[in-house]
Design a protein around this motif. Structure first.
Motif: not given
Length: 466
Positions: A221-241
């Motif tokens: 999908h890189a040809h149609e993707v602007c960006a990857v977004i993520l929370e570095p190291l800890v996905q907080c509101a999703g359950g502190m993953r």
């Protein structure tokens, strides 16, 4: 017969319930006064790690008031700086005007940030920062002649805010599902969440294996993707993953190779929370966009920003008639009071080695929670810096969760508020995940008291007869 006098807490609670609609709340949970499923607690004042209600009861703020109040409430230097700023400039339009607090803050943030982040765009809150970063990335590709890049890649279990763009790239159903018909359609990739690792597998090995899904998504999908977004190291509101920093290293290299931006949502994990000033530093990487808020002002006033590099900035820099300007704006952009609070927060950081302190406190917090690692109903205790999460489960052997309708985390929350005769603890669980994100000024004896009450609360909440 004389009537029982109404407590100050009760009086203000009744007034609040008559007119105020509270966030992230089913308001019927507040019905019933002291017997409500979730009691509404009116706070009169705060200092350090402590909140105090109108009847004089105190509470340890174990979650830093939604992860913002990193140096405690009413830090004297921040308070003094705000009072001083009020004597000179409260607010001014930020289009066509500028002021010293905003300029100085941008200079200091760019100096602190990972290498290459030397432009600062101010917004009002974390969701707005994510919105701005998403728009900047899309608009950049449009400006450089690649308008087909219109999509985003995000992780399952992620959370980036409540406005529609930020909500779209999140993946936490309780917040997102209702609004799905209104949202962008990002490409969601399986989270490297190490809670899901196989027995005997290290965090690093599990994280590396999970990166294969991201690599595949980028290849397709890189040809149609602007960006990857993520929370570095800890996905907080999703359950502190939580996951290993190697994911960030692999992702930075892959984004470079595929020509895709990397957006780091450091809103909750920035400013020392993970044991580094910014979570991206654990991997030694620089994102293309970094979103900051929460701890930025020490929990005093709303302020957020997007940091990016000069290469991004130059794609928007042109004659007006070219139509390349980034016209995103907010009425309170760059508010002088908020900028001054952020500057004072950075002053406090400069006073001592707070990163070392958070690491030591994190070690003490880990040792204090040792009894929970053998608790019958605790499936996992995980930690990154001064974030520690406790996952409750009906069966720890196969990690079978309690039925959501049991609301075990809510039971722990209620018990922690009221169990001790002298004070309570504000926990605010995420479902059945109990977590600690205390202010950095908490003392070891206060950590012990906080953890002791939390353990009692977990025992009550998971009692098989409940």
């Amino acid at each position: 017969m004389s009537e029982t006098p109404t407590s100050q807490n009760t009086a203000i609670t009744e007034r609040s319930l008559a007119h105020v609609w509270h966030p992230c709340t089913q308001m019927s949970d507040h019905a019933g006064g002291a017997d409500a499923a979730i009691p509404l607690i009116p706070i009169r004042k705060a200092e350090g790690i402590w909140l105090e209600d109108h009847d004089g009861r105190r509470y340890i703020d174990a979650v830093s008031s939604w992860w913002t109040n990193i140096f405690g409430h009413r830090h004297p230097h921040i308070v003094s700086s705000l009072k001083d700023q009020l004597d000179t400039l409260d607010h001014v339009i930020f289009a066509g005007f500028t002021h010293e607090p905003a300029v100085q803050l941008a200079e200091r943030l760019c100096k602190l940030a990972p290498k290459g982040l030397d432009r600062c765009f101010y917004v009002d809150n974390g969701s707005a920062a994510v919105e701005a970063a998403l728009k900047m990335s899309f608009h950049y590709w449009r400006n450089v002649g690649k308008p087909q890049k219109t999509r985003y890649i995000a992780l399952t279990g992620g959370y980036h805010g409540e406005t529609l763009g930020a909500l779209a790239v999140g993946h936490t159903g309780i917040y997102r599902d209702t609004y799905a018909p209104l949202l962008l359609k990002p490409i969601h990739v399986a989270s490297p969440d190490c809670y899901e690792r196989a027995p005997g597998t290290s965090w690093e090995d599990h994280t590396r294996r999970m990166f294969a899904d991201m690599e595949l998504a980028l290849e397709h999908h890189a040809h149609e993707v602007c960006a990857v977004i993520l929370e570095p190291l800890v996905q907080c509101a999703g359950g502190m993953r939580m996951y290993h920093p190697v994911y960030l290293s692999l992702l930075r290299e892959a984004c470079n190779r595929h020509g895709v931006h990397l957006i780091a949502d450091e809103i909750a994990v920035g400013f020392g929370r993970t044991g580094m000033m910014f979570a991206c530093e654990w991997a030694g990487i620089s994102p293309d966009f970094m979103c900051l808020s929460k701890g930025l002002t020490g929990g005093t006033l709303p302020l957020a920003c997007v940091l990016t590099g000069d290469a991004i900035y130059q794609a928007f820099y042109a004659e007006y008639r070219a139509g390349k300007a980034f016209l995103h704006s907010h009425s309170y952009t760059g508010n002088p009071l908020a900028c001054r609070a952020a500057l004072a927060t950075l002053d406090v950081f400069a006073e001592q080695d707070w990163i070392a302190r958070t690491r030591l406190l994190g070690q003490f917090l880990w040792s204090s929670t040792a009894p929970l690692r053998s608790h019958r109903y605790v499936a996992d205790v995980r930690q990154q810096g001064l974030i520690l999460a406790i996952e409750l489960a009906k069966s720890t052997r196969n990690r079978e969760p309690f039925p959501a309708s049991d609301r075990r985390g809510l039971r722990a929350y209620r018990h922690a508020l009221k169990s001790h005769k002298d004070f309570g603890v504000l926990l605010r669980p995420l479902g059945d995940v109990i977590y600690f994100m205390p202010p950095y000024v908490i003392e070891p004896r206060e950590v012990e008291a906080m953890v002791k009450i939390a353990i009692e609360a977990i025992d009550v909440a998971t009692h098989p007869e409940k």
